[in-house]
Design a protein around this motif. Structure first.
Motif, PDB file in Angstrom:
ATOM      1  N   VAL A 279      42.733  -1.766  38.389  1.00 43.15           N
ATOM      2  CA  VAL A 279      44.098  -2.249  38.218  1.00 43.15           C
ATOM      3  C   VAL A 279      44.098  -3.760  38.004  1.00 43.15           C
ATOM      4  O   VAL A 279      44.879  -4.293  37.204  1.00 43.15           O
TER       5      VAL A 279
ATOM      6  N   GLU B 214      43.330  -4.394  34.455  1.00 36.23           N
ATOM      7  CA  GLU B 214      44.503  -4.181  33.615  1.00 36.23           C
ATOM      8  C   GLU B 214      45.456  -5.375  33.697  1.00 36.23           C
ATOM      9  O   GLU B 214      46.010  -5.813  32.682  1.00 36.23           O
ATOM     10  N   ALA B 215      45.639  -5.918  34.906  1.00 30.46           N
ATOM     11  CA  ALA B 215      46.530  -7.069  35.075  1.00 30.46           C
ATOM     12  C   ALA B 215      46.001  -8.274  34.311  1.00 30.46           C
ATOM     13  O   ALA B 215      46.766  -8.994  33.648  1.00 30.46           O
TER      14      ALA B 215
ATOM     15  N   TYR C 192      46.697  -7.790  30.631  1.00 30.29           N
ATOM     16  CA  TYR C 192      48.094  -8.098  30.318  1.00 30.29           C
ATOM     17  C   TYR C 192      48.325  -9.603  30.254  1.00 30.29           C
ATOM     18  O   TYR C 192      49.010 -10.101  29.358  1.00 30.29           O
TER      19      TYR C 192
ATOM     20  N   SER D 121      53.339  -6.449  38.188  1.00 29.53           N
ATOM     21  CA  SER D 121      53.384  -5.112  38.771  1.00 29.53           C
ATOM     22  C   SER D 121      51.976  -4.613  39.089  1.00 29.53           C
ATOM     23  O   SER D 121      51.738  -4.018  40.147  1.00 29.53           O
ATOM     24  N   LYS D 122      51.042  -4.875  38.184  1.00 29.43           N
ATOM     25  CA  LYS D 122      49.658  -4.457  38.417  1.00 29.43           C
ATOM     26  C   LYS D 122      49.033  -5.233  39.576  1.00 29.43           C
ATOM     27  O   LYS D 122      48.265  -4.675  40.362  1.00 29.43           O
ATOM     28  N   TRP D 123      49.359  -6.530  39.700  1.00 33.37           N
ATOM     29  CA  TRP D 123      48.839  -7.314  40.824  1.00 33.37           C
ATOM     30  C   TRP D 123      49.352  -6.740  42.141  1.00 33.37           C
ATOM     31  O   TRP D 123      48.608  -6.639  43.128  1.00 33.37           O
TER      32      TRP D 123
ATOM     33  N   GLN E 118      50.338  -3.635  42.691  1.00 35.61           N
ATOM     34  CA  GLN E 118      49.691  -2.341  42.891  1.00 35.61           C
ATOM     35  C   GLN E 118      48.269  -2.538  43.408  1.00 35.61           C
ATOM     36  O   GLN E 118      47.822  -1.820  44.303  1.00 35.61           O
ATOM     37  N   SER E 119      47.576  -3.529  42.886  1.00 35.28           N
ATOM     38  CA  SER E 119      46.224  -3.813  43.332  1.00 35.28           C
ATOM     39  C   SER E 119      46.199  -4.240  44.796  1.00 35.28           C
ATOM     40  O   SER E 119      45.344  -3.791  45.567  1.00 35.28           O
TER      41      SER E 119
END
Length: 131
Positions: free
Chosen positions: A68, A71-72, A75, A102-104, A106-107
């Motif tokens: 994740v 992915e961040a 982005y 959002s990915k940060w 979630q991570s």
């Protein structure tokens, strides 16, 4: 005309659906949902987690958190590569920045879950040594 007909049909379907879901309405779905709930709770009480399984779960959460984060970062790189001339109002950059945030988040949540599972595994190992 079509809009008003669609509105009336939608209203009728909504009222019928609400009536169908009322507590006094007898359906077989209630029996299905209670059977589902009973089987769900029964499965979790059969066997407790072992310390080794908790460590494996923690490792899984850590690897998921790492992917994740990747992915961040992707982005953020993509948002930084977009020039103001290609995105004059900044909508794409803002959307990519929001997605990265959002990915940060979630991570960080996955890392917290990993830490919790690892801590539970340590406690279980300590109990085993103490007994």
């Amino acid at each position: 005309m079509r809009t008003s007909v669609a509105l009336v049909i939608g209203l009728c379907l909504g009222v019928a659906g609400t009536w169908f879901l009322l507590p006094g309405h007898d359906t077989s779905s209630r029996a299905v949902s209670s059977a589902w709930a009973q089987s769900d709770t029964k499965g979790t009480q059969d066997k407790p987690w072992t310390a080794a399984e908790l460590e494996e779960i923690a490792k899984f959460y850590e690897t998921a958190a790492e992917s994740v984060v990747d992915e961040a970062l992707q982005y953020e790189r993509t948002a930084a590569s977009i020039t103001p001339l290609t995105d004059t109002k900044g909508f794409r950059r803002a959307a990519l920045t929001i997605a990265a945030q959002s990915k940060w988040k979630q991570s960080s949540e996955l890392q917290l879950l990993a830490a919790e599972h690892r801590e539970k595994a340590k406690h279980m190992y300590a109990k085993e040594r103490g007994q």
